[in-house]
Scaffold this motif. Structure first.
Motif, mmCIF file in Angstrom:
data_model
loop_
_atom_site.group_PDB
_atom_site.id
_atom_site.type_symbol
_atom_site.label_atom_id
_atom_site.label_comp_id
_atom_site.label_asym_id
_atom_site.label_seq_id
_atom_site.Cartn_x
_atom_site.Cartn_y
_atom_site.Cartn_z
ATOM 1 N N LEU A 77 87.485 97.108 31.939
ATOM 2 C CA LEU A 77 88.800 96.824 31.373
ATOM 3 C C LEU A 77 88.929 95.325 31.123
ATOM 4 O O LEU A 77 88.618 94.510 31.997
ATOM 5 C CB LEU A 77 89.886 97.292 32.347
ATOM 6 N N SER A 78 89.386 94.944 29.934
ATOM 7 C CA SER A 78 89.583 93.526 29.625
ATOM 8 C C SER A 78 90.490 93.391 28.416
ATOM 9 O O SER A 78 90.291 94.058 27.394
ATOM 10 C CB SER A 78 88.239 92.836 29.347
ATOM 11 N N ASP A 79 91.477 92.531 28.531
ATOM 12 C CA ASP A 79 92.335 92.186 27.398
ATOM 13 C C ASP A 79 91.657 91.033 26.668
ATOM 14 O O ASP A 79 91.664 89.895 27.144
ATOM 15 C CB ASP A 79 93.718 91.780 27.893
ATOM 16 N N LEU A 80 91.031 91.313 25.531
ATOM 17 C CA LEU A 80 90.137 90.360 24.862
ATOM 18 C C LEU A 80 89.110 89.874 25.882
ATOM 19 O O LEU A 80 88.405 90.667 26.483
ATOM 20 C CB LEU A 80 90.928 89.223 24.216
ATOM 21 N N PHE A 81 89.054 88.541 26.130
ATOM 22 C CA PHE A 81 88.004 87.990 26.999
ATOM 23 C C PHE A 81 88.458 87.795 28.452
ATOM 24 O O PHE A 81 87.758 87.139 29.230
ATOM 25 C CB PHE A 81 87.540 86.637 26.452
ATOM 26 N N SER A 82 89.612 88.347 28.818
ATOM 27 C CA SER A 82 90.191 88.037 30.126
ATOM 28 C C SER A 82 89.290 88.437 31.290
ATOM 29 O O SER A 82 89.338 87.830 32.364
ATOM 30 C CB SER A 82 91.551 88.719 30.271
ATOM 31 N N ASN A 83 88.447 89.449 31.107
ATOM 32 C CA ASN A 83 87.571 89.906 32.186
ATOM 33 C C ASN A 83 86.103 89.890 31.741
ATOM 34 O O ASN A 83 85.306 90.726 32.148
ATOM 35 C CB ASN A 83 87.972 91.324 32.627
ATOM 36 N N VAL A 84 85.787 88.891 30.900
ATOM 37 C CA VAL A 84 84.427 88.748 30.368
ATOM 38 C C VAL A 84 83.835 87.438 30.861
ATOM 39 O O VAL A 84 84.512 86.405 30.873
ATOM 40 C CB VAL A 84 84.437 88.766 28.823
ATOM 41 N N GLN A 85 82.578 87.491 31.279
ATOM 42 C CA GLN A 85 81.872 86.281 31.716
ATOM 43 C C GLN A 85 80.531 86.187 30.998
ATOM 44 O O GLN A 85 79.955 87.203 30.595
ATOM 45 C CB GLN A 85 81.660 86.292 33.224
ATOM 46 N N GLY A 86 80.039 84.969 30.862
ATOM 47 C CA GLY A 86 78.736 84.765 30.259
ATOM 48 C C GLY A 86 78.801 84.643 28.744
ATOM 49 O O GLY A 86 79.870 84.691 28.129
ATOM 50 N N GLN A 87 77.625 84.490 28.144
ATOM 51 C CA GLN A 87 77.526 84.355 26.697
ATOM 52 C C GLN A 87 76.681 85.486 26.119
ATOM 53 O O GLN A 87 75.905 86.121 26.833
ATOM 54 C CB GLN A 87 76.917 82.993 26.334
ATOM 55 N N PHE A 88 76.833 85.669 24.800
ATOM 56 C CA PHE A 88 76.227 86.829 24.156
ATOM 57 C C PHE A 88 75.536 86.430 22.855
ATOM 58 O O PHE A 88 75.947 85.492 22.184
ATOM 59 C CB PHE A 88 77.294 87.892 23.893
ATOM 60 N N ASN A 89 74.492 87.200 22.522
ATOM 61 C CA ASN A 89 73.816 87.008 21.240
ATOM 62 C C ASN A 89 74.610 87.613 20.095
ATOM 63 O O ASN A 89 74.553 87.121 18.961
ATOM 64 C CB ASN A 89 72.425 87.655 21.265
#
Length: 408
Positions: A77-89
């Motif tokens: 569950l995440s509202d946009l990037f609120s619960n996202v960590q790290g970087q992505f390709n």
């Protein structure tokens, strides 16, 4: 709220997810999970993070992943990037993009009052989660306003390419491939973080950012502060803007040695970075301090002394007939001259005389008649123009009630 089911937009975007999926993939607003599953199927994909702000969508897709024992996918569950960590390709975003209909609430299809507000919020945050060479696949509708989407991307220093379009009954769907612009990549490489659009200048756009000295390449920034807020001036597409920027960089290098202008940190071909100046514009500051004429005189003296030094260097700054947006007064009551794009060497210097003319024109805003600016200011400015010496300069200072000798 309901789970957004795959439709024409999903299938159009899916075609490009198959092509671009690799490494670490983020599917933002995963819904049914169609894009996450497509990305997972790519042999070049290592990991897929699928997130959604809807509890039901997350629960349903998580159950599917567990039942089918899909190892490369994590759902949360995440509202946009609120619960996202790290970087992505690769970041995949098929946002709700329709303008809000009055009285109807459906976050799976409405992207805000005008349709683009959620996308704007996404792009203001996305760069932090994207590898330097990472890509964003983004789908939107003609109902969202393509010009506004392009403007949002440019204001967040993204470069973009139209991959495909599909005409439907009442709209045109578009898929963009988006990357960090060369300027953003270079700025981030040199340690500038948290870059945000600030304002629109005459010849360039101004952004703000933060430099954490502990992460920064030391040759660019002397070890004076741990964290520095910076202003970033980025050229527009016109060739003249680049020439002006190169000119400003060159002259800031010269005049910074004399304690004039914002402190230049470094520059590139299409940008320059200097310490951000917190303060009020000159006339606003004067109005706020109207009860303290001595304080105002002190500021005017400091400005005139800097301009006299520019005159002595044989340099014209320009724009001093209307310096309202070109001089800031800091909280420590220090004036800082801004914008040296038009600065140039000159035999007939006019920095002091231009500013004196400005003071004469606005003398009514500086208090009662004659209180700060004498009616003799214009005559003394003409005398200084004929003979720009220290003596004539000190005579001119007397016209604003300053008897003290200039430190120069």
């Amino acid at each position: 709220m309901g789970i957004y089911q795959p439709a024409e937009d999903s299938h159009l975007l899916q075609k490009y997810v198959r092509r671009y999926a690799l490494g670490r993939v983020l599917d933002l607003g995963t819904g049914s999970g169609i894009q996450a599953l497509t990305a997972m199927a790519s042999p070049t994909t290592q990991f897929v993070l699928a997130v959604d702000s809807d509890d039901d969508a997350v629960h349903a897709f998580r159950e599917k992943v567990q039942q089918e024992r899909l190892r490369k996918i994590q759902v949360q569950l995440s509202d946009l990037f609120s619960n996202v960590q790290g970087q992505f390709n690769l970041i995949i975003f098929n946002p709700p993009y329709l303008p809000q209909d009055q009285g109807i609430t459906d976050p799976t299809i409405y992207g805000g009052k005008k349709g683009w507000e959620l996308s704007q919020k996404f792009f203001e945050q996305a760069a932090k989660y994207l590898y330097p060479d990472g890509k964003i696949l983004f789908l939107f509708s003609s109902l969202t306003d393509q010009k506004k989407i392009d403007e949002i991307l440019e204001k967040n220093l993204f470069a973009f390419q139209l991959l495909d379009q599909q005409k439907l009954a009442f709209e045109m769907l578009s898929v963009y491939c988006i990357e960090k612009s060369l300027q953003r990549r270079e700025l981030e490489k040199k340690g500038v973080e948290d870059i945000h659009y600030f304002t629109h200048g005459k010849r360039g756009d101004i952004f703000t950012g933060i430099i954490d000295y502990n992460k920064f390449i030391k040759k660019y920034l002397p070890a004076q502060k741990n964290v520095v807020k910076v202003a970033i001036k980025v050229k527009r597409k016109e060739s003249l803007a680049r020439q002006r920027m190169e000119n400003e960089t060159r002259w800031l290098t010269v005049i910074n040695k004399q304690g004039i202008g914002p402190r230049l940190l470094f520059s590139g071909e299409e940008y320059l970075v200097y310490e951000f100046v917190e303060g009020e514009y000159l006339l606003e500051w004067i109005k706020a301090n109207s009860s303290n004429p001595t304080k105002i005189q002190h500021i005017l003296q400091q400005i005139l002394e800097q301009l006299f030094l520019l005159d002595q260097l044989g340099v014209n700054k320009e724009e001093l007939h209307h310096p309202q947006k070109h001089i800031l007064i800091t909280k420590n009551n220090q004036p800082v001259l801004l914008d040296f794009e038009r600065c140039h060497p000159a035999k007939k210097v006019q920095n002091v005389t231009q500013f004196a003319e400005f003071l004469y024109r606005v003398r009514g805003e500086l208090g009662p008649p004659g209180a700060l600016v004498s009616s003799s200011l214009r005559d003394l400015a003409r005398a200084y123009k004929r003979q720009p010496t220290r003596e004539q300069f000190h005579n001119l200072l007397k016209a604003i009630g300053i008897e003290a000798q200039s430190k120069w």
